[in-house]
Each structure stands twice: as C-alpha cells, then as structure tokens.
Design a protein around this motif. Structure first.
Motif, mmCIF file in Angstrom:
data_model
loop_
_atom_site.group_PDB
_atom_site.id
_atom_site.type_symbol
_atom_site.label_atom_id
_atom_site.label_comp_id
_atom_site.label_asym_id
_atom_site.label_seq_id
_atom_site.Cartn_x
_atom_site.Cartn_y
_atom_site.Cartn_z
ATOM 1 N N HIS A 580 -43.897 30.032 11.595
ATOM 2 C CA HIS A 580 -45.021 29.662 12.533
ATOM 3 C C HIS A 580 -44.455 29.341 13.950
ATOM 4 N N LEU A 581 -43.273 29.799 14.139
ATOM 5 C CA LEU A 581 -42.727 29.348 15.688
ATOM 6 C C LEU A 581 -42.024 30.696 16.118
ATOM 7 N N PRO A 582 -42.105 30.970 17.557
ATOM 8 C CA PRO A 582 -41.685 32.211 18.037
ATOM 9 C C PRO A 582 -39.827 32.228 18.059
ATOM 10 N N VAL A 583 -39.288 32.037 16.807
ATOM 11 C CA VAL A 583 -37.824 32.108 16.920
ATOM 12 C C VAL A 583 -37.276 33.193 16.183
ATOM 13 N N THR A 600 -34.414 30.336 20.340
ATOM 14 C CA THR A 600 -35.665 30.005 20.517
ATOM 15 C C THR A 600 -35.883 30.554 22.158
ATOM 16 N N PRO A 601 -36.998 30.797 22.313
ATOM 17 C CA PRO A 601 -37.403 30.832 23.730
ATOM 18 C C PRO A 601 -37.368 29.823 24.684
ATOM 19 N N ASP A 603 -39.358 27.866 26.413
ATOM 20 C CA ASP A 603 -40.366 26.944 26.334
ATOM 21 C C ASP A 603 -40.938 26.166 25.270
ATOM 22 N N ILE A 604 -40.006 26.561 24.128
ATOM 23 C CA ILE A 604 -40.311 25.836 22.847
ATOM 24 C C ILE A 604 -40.071 24.287 22.687
ATOM 25 N N ASP A 605 -40.800 23.730 21.794
ATOM 26 C CA ASP A 605 -40.305 22.296 21.549
ATOM 27 C C ASP A 605 -39.403 22.210 20.467
ATOM 28 N N GLU A 606 -38.214 22.041 20.720
ATOM 29 C CA GLU A 606 -37.276 22.128 19.871
ATOM 30 C C GLU A 606 -37.107 21.134 18.692
ATOM 31 N N VAL A 609 -38.502 22.686 15.657
ATOM 32 C CA VAL A 609 -37.388 23.745 14.949
ATOM 33 C C VAL A 609 -36.502 22.490 14.142
ATOM 34 N N ARG A 624 -31.074 28.403 22.986
ATOM 35 C CA ARG A 624 -32.207 28.600 23.975
ATOM 36 C C ARG A 624 -32.075 29.730 24.846
#
Length: 627
Positions: A580-583, A600-601, A603-606, A609, A624
C-alpha cells in the motif's frame, strides 16, 4: 591369505568383516606424498593421468605415468621449499583444472598446505580466503588458461596480498608463452620454467607426517558464512582408501574426472583414491562438466578410454540422460553421485537411458569428503548409503542446553559422525606455529555435528530427511521441508523442488515452495499449491505459495542454496505487507544472514513503513531516495 590393504568389499555385509581388523593394521600410506611415492614405485610405467585440453581434443590428452608424476611433484615441491614455503605454510591455488594444477596441488601438500580456491570468485573474495589461509604464495592460471584468474592474481600481487605468483599454462600448450609483467617485491614466473632445474629424484625438505595439515578447503555449506576446513594427511589418505577399497574396481579400471579441484570430491575421489589403486584417470578440460561440447562427445570418450566409473553431481546425470548413446559404453560399471540429493526421476532417466547404475554417496568437507556409499548390486532405496568402514554414524536429539541424546536405529535426529576422517577444525587465525584451529561447536568428544537430519538403520545405512537449519517453524510447530518437496516432486510437471520458511507476523513462518517444471508443462503455481495441499500429511505443511523458477539456486559446488530462496521469500513477504506504500523492498544475504533494505521516496511518512517492518525479527534498514 588375507589382503590387509585391500579386503573384499562389495556388499553391505562385508563391513563387519572389514572392521574386525583394526585400521592401524591395514598398512595404509601415512601421507598423500606416500600414496604418490608408492604408486610411482609399484607402477612406474603405468599411465596415471590423461588430461584433455578440452572436449574437442579428447583424443589428444597430455598423459603422464606414475613415475613421471612423482618427478613433477618433487620438482614443484622443491621449488616451493626453495621459495620459503614451510611445513605449516599455505599455498593458494587459483585455476581451473589442467595438468599442471594436479601437480601443483600434490606438491603444495608435500611442501606445505594446499589451499585451493574457486576461480569463479571475485578478486576481493579470493583475497579474503588467502588472508584467512595465511597463504603468501599463489599458484594461478596464466592469461591463456583463464584470463579472469590471472587478472585476480596479478591484482592481488600488486596490492601486496601475495609475494609469489607461480603461473600455470593450459594443458598441452605449445609455442612461446605470453610475457609476464614484473611486479616489485613479487617472485613471478611460469611454474614449469621455475621448477625445471629443481631435483626430481628426491625431496630437499623432510616429507610430511600423517598428523600434518595437508589442505584447507572452503566449505560448501548451504547456510552461514563459508569457513576454511583443515584436513590432515591422515584424514585424506584414510578417506581415499575407504573409497578405493571397493572390490568392484581393480587396478585396471579407468576413472573419469571432471569436477573442479577446489572441491574435495575431485581431490579425494578422483585423484587420491585412484593413486592408491594404481588406476588411470582421464581428466576433462578446464570447464569440466560445464563445457557444453563435453556432453556431445561423452559416450565416445567413455568407449575410447574404457572408462569404468565416474563421479558427478545430479545435474550432470540429468543432462547425460538426454544425450544419445552413440558408442559402446559397456566398460562403465557404475557412476558415483553426491553433493546434493538425487531426485528419483534423475536416477530413473539416467539408468533407463544408459543401463549404468548410479551409486549414491554422502559426505561433507568437515569429514574430509565421503562418509557413506551405496552398492550397485544391492540398492537400498531412500538411503544415501552405508557408513564407510571405520567411520561411525548415529542420530541424536539435541536439547536446548546442548545435551545430546543418542537415538535408537531408525529414529530421526541430527546426524553425527566420528572416525579417522573427521577434520581437526576450522582455520580461525595464525601464529608463529601456523594455522590455529577451532571446531566452532561442530565437534564434541570426537563426534562431528553434520547439521543434517537423518535416521540410521541397523545396517548403518543413512537416510537423510533434511537440514536441521532448514526446518520451518510455524507457530512453534516444526515442519520438515522434505515432506513438502516430496509432495511437489510427485507431480508429473515438477522436476525440482525446494521448500523454505517465509516470514509471517502471525505464525513466525509459513511454508512456501520453489519449483522447476519440465519443458512444455502448463502447471501454474496455484495448481501446484493445491496439489501439495492434497498430498502433505498435515495441513500446517501445505505451502502458502509455490513459485516457478528456471532453476533452483545452488552453491559453487552444486549443493542446493536455500538461503537465497529464504531471502526471496522474505522480500516477497515484506513487499506484500508494504504494497500500500510507494516503496521497493530488497533482501540480500550478508555473512550468512538475510538483511532487508526498503527504499522510500523522499516525502513518505517513514513511521508507516516502520510499523510494518517492526512485525518481523529481521534486520532491516530504510534508505530515503532523494530527488
């Protein structure tokens, strides 16, 4: 009169009669040099080795008698002594098989300690193994024989990792050899040229003793960081004698060899054992069984040289089962197979195609090479063979506190082995006396923990059931992966199968499987998962998924490499949880353990993750990606 050195040994019932006479009374040579010296004295004019330049040149071998081989080994051993190699100094050997490598390996064991290295390794790994072995001298393939090995050796010499480079030429090389560079502080030259002026009639330094170290071999284990296992001369000679003692082959028998000499099977089974019996060995070219042209010529080679036996891994026999038999191969008594489990389908295909029985064996580097063997005339289905004479095998239960409990015959436990072939330990360092050794927990009161699950029957036959470290633990319930693999192999489309544990945050692990399909079969992973669920005896063992591969991963000596599959299963598990996350998720093997990297990109909320990753007891790191 009883032949003490060569008792009658053709069937399982002969084991008790053989062991009625103590091993010490059988008159074995003390060292590998003594084995060679005995052969040269007994059969000086008999051909010992015929080394093929390559498969297409199979009728143009480089052949040496036992007497000539001893002369060559004496020259090279004396050269090594002249260059400062002492009894407890290692000599690295980095080259594919060739005539000169056989000489160099025997000479290194005579002057010091041989340390063969897989020439397929990167220069960095070669350097690590040289440092761990303590070798400052390196026998290396020249640019004509193997450019990659030469480049690695030259680089290591320029970096100061070694101070002696002895260069090998291809088998049967003619004409002037390529000029070699000069490297400051490094003795560098072609081995044959440097050894030419050395005495051949005798050794200049004292010969080795039975208790001296003969070789250091990189283990071919399927888990953990590879270690360097030390062998004594007594280890190697006794194991070679146990293999050579089979009555079905005599001094007139010809053996075919094509496994790489950085592996103990090539040294013990197809070099030392034939030396003991005075048998002629035909060696394949540098690529060995990996040379495609070898298969095309193979049966004509068998017929031409009247080959009686050979040794290979299951994949070789699977390939040969597809090669038309275009010659008289009636000389072949049996073929030996080991290193990994022999699938029933491979046995059936090869034996039906050729009429040659496959004789399965079992062994590990820590027990020198072979510890069990089968018999062509008295097969024991499901077994890898009967324990070899003077070796002992049993299954034990190991408690959490380390206590061992012997199990009754046919009870499954961890296989342990004792006897004169058990190694003295791993090389863990060096001092002024030479290599320092440690059993690293594998040795207890002269018994070796093999790490294999097995049962041993009343007759000493070993039935492997899996690797102790390969157990899949689902919610505290132990699942033997072999039960899943057997179920999948029963499917007509499956030719190979391996089951491993996939991380699961509810059950700890769940079973998944990887398979290889026969060409042209339409089965899907879902089809096979449903099939296995209907075949396994317990619901917990039904694989959650079956993944189809072109080939299962193996180690550099042909053993199944399940750690790579566990890494893939780990990657898939975490990728599903993070879908569900762009990783992106990667899983790699580092020092025998699996490490996960999540990219991870920016701007993602780590925290999102980390919330998923914290469900697993697996080392992981976040990276990142910056725009």
């Amino acid at each position: 009169m009883t032949n003490l050195l060569w008792p009658y040994y053709a069937a399982p019932a002969d084991l008790a009669t053989i062991e009625a006479i103590p091993l010490a009374e059988r008159g074995l040579p003390a060292t590998t040099y003594d084995v060679l010296h005995r052969a040269a004295t007994t059969w000086p004019e008999r051909p010992a080795l015929s080394v093929l330049p390559d498969a297409t040149g199979w009728q143009e071998p480089a052949t040496r008698t036992f007497g000539q081989l001893l002369d060559d080994v004496n020259r090279v051993a004396n050269l090594l002594h002249h260059l400062g190699v002492g009894r407890r100094d290692a000599v690295g050997l980095l080259a594919p098989n060739c005539a000169e490598l056989i000489t160099a390996l025997l000479a290194a064991q005579t002057a010091g300690i041989a340390a063969p290295i897989n020439p397929g390794l990167a220069a960095e790994q070669v350097g690590q193994l040289l440092r761990r072995s303590g070798a400052r001298a390196l026998v290396v393939a020249g640019p004509e024989l193997d450019a990659a090995s030469w480049e690695a050796g030259e680089r290591l010499a320029r970096e100061g990792a070694v101070d002696t480079l002895l260069v090998l030429q291809p088998t049967g090389a003619t004409g002037p050899a390529p000029a070699l560079p000069q490297i400051d502080g490094v003795t560098l030259g072609y081995l044959a040229e440097l050894a030419a002026d050395q005495p051949s009639a005798q050794l200049l330094a004292p010969a080795p003793q039975a208790s001296d170290l003969a070789a250091i071999f990189r283990t071919g284990g399927t888990t953990g960081t590879p270690k360097l296992a030390a062998h004594t001369h007594a280890n190697e000679v006794t194991d070679a004698w146990m293999i050579a003692a089979i009555t079905l082959l005599d001094t007139e028998s010809v053996i075919f060899a094509a496994l790489p000499l950085f592996h103990v099977n090539a040294l013990v089974v197809t070099l030392l054992a034939p030396l003991l019996r005075g048998q002629h060995v035909v060696w394949a070219g540098p690529l060995g069984y990996r040379e495609p042209a070898l298969h095309a010529h193979f049966w004509r080679i068998v017929a031409h040289y009247r080959v009686a036996s050979m040794s290979a891994v299951p994949t070789v026999y699977a390939a040969l089962a597809q090669v038309p038999v275009d010659a008289d191969i009636s000389s072949m008594r049996f073929a030996m197979v080991g290193a990994s489990a022999l699938p029933p389908a491979v046995r059936e295909a090869f034996e039906d195609h050729t009429g040659i029985p496959l004789v399965e064996g079992y062994g590990l580097t820590e027990a020198t090479c072979a510890s069990a063997r089968s018999f062509p005339d008295t097969p024991r289905p499901g077994s890898v063979g009967q324990r070899l004479p003077y070796q002992h095998a049993k299954a034990v239960r190991m408690d959490a506190d380390g206590t061992w409990h012997d199990l009754a015959p046919d009870e499954i436990g961890v296989l342990v082995i004792s006897g004169p072939t058990v190694f003295p330990g791993y090389v863990v360092g060096h001092d002024h006396h030479g290599p320092m050794l440690d059993g690293h927990g594998t040795l207890r009161d002269s018994w070796l923990d093999t790490g294999d699950l097995a049962r041993v029957d009343e007759d000493g036959f070993i039935h492997l059931t899996g690797r102790a470290k390969d157990l899949i633990i689902r919610g505290g319930h132990n699942i033997d992966p072999v039960t899943i693999e057997d179920a999948l192999l029963a499917h007509p489309a499956v030719t190979a199968a391996a089951a491993v544990g996939r991380p699961d945050h509810r059950s700890g692990e769940v079973p998944v499987a990887y398979v290889v399909l026969a060409p042209g079969t339409p089965a899907t992973g879902d089809d096979l998962a449903q099939w296995a669920a209907g075949q396994v005896a317990e619901r917990a063992a039904a694989p959650k998924a079956v993944h189809i591969l072109d080939a299962l991963p193996v180690t550099d000596v042909g053993k199944p490499y399940k750690l790579a599959l566990r890494a893939d299963a780990t990657r898939r598990a975490l990728a599903d949880d993070l879908a569900h996350l762009p990783v992106t998720v990667e899983a790699t093997v580092q020092n025998g353990s699996i490490t996960v990297t999540v990219r991870t990109p920016g701007d993602i909320d780590e925290n999102a993750v980390r919330k998923s990753l914290d469900n697993y007891s697996i080392p992981w790191r976040l990276i990142r990606n910056t725009p």
